[in-house]
Design an enzyme around this catalytic site. Structure first.
Site, PDB file in Angstrom:
ATOM      1  N   ASP A  87       0.881  -1.163   0.000  1.00  0.00           N
ATOM      2  CA  ASP A  87       0.000   0.000   0.000  1.00  0.00           C
ATOM      3  C   ASP A  87       0.918   1.212   0.000  1.00  0.00           C
ATOM      4  OD1 ASP A  87      -2.118   1.620   0.012  1.00  0.00           O
ATOM      5  OD2 ASP A  87      -2.921   1.022   1.956  1.00  0.00           O
ATOM      6  N   ASP A 122      -2.293   7.447  -3.967  1.00  0.00           N
ATOM      7  CA  ASP A 122      -3.631   8.004  -4.217  1.00  0.00           C
ATOM      8  C   ASP A 122      -4.066   8.871  -3.028  1.00  0.00           C
ATOM      9  OD1 ASP A 122      -3.684   5.701  -2.586  1.00  0.00           O
ATOM     10  OD2 ASP A 122      -5.841   5.469  -2.913  1.00  0.00           O
ATOM     11  N   CYS A 278     -15.107 -22.138  18.036  1.00  0.00           N
ATOM     12  CA  CYS A 278     -14.160 -22.224  16.928  1.00  0.00           C
ATOM     13  C   CYS A 278     -13.181 -23.366  17.211  1.00  0.00           C
ATOM     14  CB  CYS A 278     -13.413 -20.895  16.830  1.00  0.00           C
ATOM     15  SG  CYS A 278     -12.021 -20.899  15.695  1.00  0.00           S
ATOM     16  N   CYS A 280      -9.989 -23.464  15.627  1.00  0.00           N
ATOM     17  CA  CYS A 280      -8.676 -23.107  15.109  1.00  0.00           C
ATOM     18  C   CYS A 280      -7.631 -23.502  16.164  1.00  0.00           C
ATOM     19  CB  CYS A 280      -8.618 -21.621  14.763  1.00  0.00           C
ATOM     20  SG  CYS A 280      -8.303 -20.552  16.166  1.00  0.00           S
ATOM     21  N   CYS A 283      -8.105 -21.623  19.530  1.00  0.00           N
ATOM     22  CA  CYS A 283      -9.295 -21.933  20.321  1.00  0.00           C
ATOM     23  C   CYS A 283      -9.327 -23.381  20.783  1.00  0.00           C
ATOM     24  CB  CYS A 283     -10.545 -21.596  19.515  1.00  0.00           C
ATOM     25  SG  CYS A 283     -10.571 -19.880  19.025  1.00  0.00           S
TER      26      CYS A 283
HETATM   27 ZN    ZN Z   1     -10.358 -19.779  16.803  1.00  0.00          ZN
END
Ligand code: ZN
Length: 501
Positions: A87, A122, A278, A280, A283
């Site tokens: 960016d 920009d 979750c 993942c 978690c």
């Molecule tokens: Zn998670």
């Protein structure tokens, strides 16, 4: 060739595509997590361990600190299959008003450190209320775009692919103006819609849909369109359906610093969570209580990681929906996650003809479509069918309409319908009136999607009303039937007019 974009699968106006970069092909829709090598909330390795192959970083910050000595890949020790987008500092302008760097400097810098995807400097419109001010940002961005195009042609490094940001804020005509100009410069193989972050923070998702349309409808379909700062899982599939190909955001970290836990449909404060909904790696390993007790840096790191997993999961789910040709159904499902998302969904339906235009006629193997409420009548397959029926060539001046409320496909094997066909053989057009679809010519009733669908046991009343209106409109305006005979319509919830000569 670098910048080539190949589309593989399509659904609504969304697609799965491959963008060629110097470090391999980027599969879209893609999410670029914002990384800041100077601030280690989450290490680059943590990020890459999620399986992600593309990141975005800020050229302005790197240049200001003179952080990169060689190429970005060498200095950050990135493998050869990692795609790095940059960016330019536009976001810093939005935050701090101005940056002490020129357009030409930032372009040359990105080229020198060999960014795969570069952006010129920009001027983001943000959410300014004053249209003159918005126009000013658009015009400066345009001018810098031309300047950038001239510079890019002269650069020795041809490995960087360049992005032209589209500005205009909430002023749709300015977005159109900006998009057309950006699209006309061939030095830019990718375009990006700027400054939706503020609008998204205000949950103004329906405006976001309009903004995406204003940009997408004015650029060529062959160019990928990036959305700057689109890191909220609940809106990702809607943006993709409207034609966004990639996103970037630091939201996963910003939310984490603020103790916010993302799920695919909601945002929670970590202290409000009894459980982690979750699976993942974060978690699975910790409970909310354990995370709360950690020191702040570690908590932010783990929360960021979880948030990133959720965003990536949403991207994958969206891709799968495209692949299976059920993006519309996925949007319907997502619509109920929040009233603002529901508004985005309603607003997206305003563009049903646009979505129909790009939605592929053939989506691999034929799968049945799921029909729910009146909004299902606006999905591309149904819209296309309604258009077809308006043009359907009548072969007789008499029509027989069988109300099909109580019928199930295959219609053609129904004894009653068989009898009607024999009775009227060639003297009338025989239709089944069916919720969602309207009129179905019995002779076509086996073709897709007229008998490949699942609908609720009790079709909502609105669907009957809309279907009846549609049928009556076709009979009275489009077709020239002298006589319309109704069959099985006495107890029907469809209210169709008969015509007796
Ligand atoms: Zn998670």
């Amino acid at each position: 060739m670098i910048g080539d974009f190949e589309v593989k699968d399509e659904d609504l106006a969304g697609r799965i595509g491959y963008l060629t970069t110097a470090h391999g092909k980027l599969e879209t829709p893609a999410f670029f997590p914002v990384i800041n090598p100077l601030r280690n909330d989450l290490s680059i390795n943590d990020i890459l361990n999620t399986g992600i192959k593309n990141i975005i970083t800020n050229a302005f910050i790197l240049k200001k600190r003179d952080y990169i000595k060689d190429t970005i890949h060498k200095d950050l020790r990135l493998d050869n299959d990692i795609i790095v987008m940059m960016d330019s500092g536009g976001y810093q302008i939005l935050q701090y008003g101005n940056v002490n760097i020129t357009n030409s400097e930032i372009i040359k810098y990105q080229s020198k450190i060999k960014a795969d995807i570069g952006v010129f400097l920009d001027v983001p419109t943000g959410d300014v209320e004053n249209k003159h001010e918005a126009l000013r940002t658009v015009e400066i961005t345009m001018k810098r775009g031309e300047e950038a195009a001239n510079l890019i042609r002269e650069l020795d490094n041809k490995d960087t692919l360049w992005v032209h940001p589209i500005q205009g804020g909430k002023f749709l005509d300015l977005i159109e103006y900006s998009a057309k100009k950006a699209n006309s410069l061939e030095e830019f193989s990718m375009l990006a819609l700027g400054s939706p972050t503020v609008i998204m923070e205000k949950y103004n998702y329906d405006l976001l849909i309009d903004m995406i349309f204003a940009a997408r409808a004015n650029i060529s379909r062959g160019k990928p369109l990036h959305l700057f700062g689109g890191g909220v899982p609940h809106i990702i599939p809607f943006a993709v359906a409207m034609g966004i190909d990639s996103f970037d955001s630091a939201s996963y970290i910003l939310y984490a610093r603020d103790g916010r836990y993302l799920t695919r449909n909601r945002t929670y404060k970590i202290e409000d969570l009894e459980y982690f909904p979750c699976s993942c790696p974060v978690c699975t390993k910790y409970t909310p209580k354990e995370l709360m007790e950690m020191d702040e840096d570690e908590q932010t790191r783990l929360l960021s990681l979880h948030n990133l997993y959720k965003i990536l999961e949403e991207i994958k789910e969206t891709k799968l929906a495209i692949k299976e040709g059920r993006l519309f159904e996925y949007l319907q499902e997502k619509a109920f996650s929040h009233p603002a998302v529901y508004s985005a969904f309603q607003n997206l339906l305003k563009y049903s003809l646009y979505l129909e235009k790009y939605d592929p006629r053939v989506k691999g193997e034929v799968k049945g479509i799921f029909l729910f409420d009146q909004y299902s009548m606006i999905r591309p397959e149904i819209v296309r069918y309604h258009q077809y029926m308006r043009k359907y060539k009548q072969s007789s001046d008499m029509a027989v309409i069988i109300c099909g409320d109580f019928l199930e496909p295959p219609f053609i094997s129904n004894e009653f319908i068989k009898d009607i066909l024999v009775k009227y053989s060639n003297s009338a057009d025989v239709f089944i009136a069916f919720p969602y679809y309207g009129l179905i010519p019995v002779t076509l009733s086996e073709s897709f999607p007229l008998s490949q669908f699942e609908k609720p046991t009790n079709v909502p009343n609105y669907v009957y009303i809309e279907t009846s209106n549609l049928i009556n409109d076709i009979i009275s305006k489009t077709k020239k039937y002298r006589k319309v005979i109704l069959e099985m319509c006495e107890n029907s919830k469809l209210h169709i007019m008969s015509i007796s000569s």
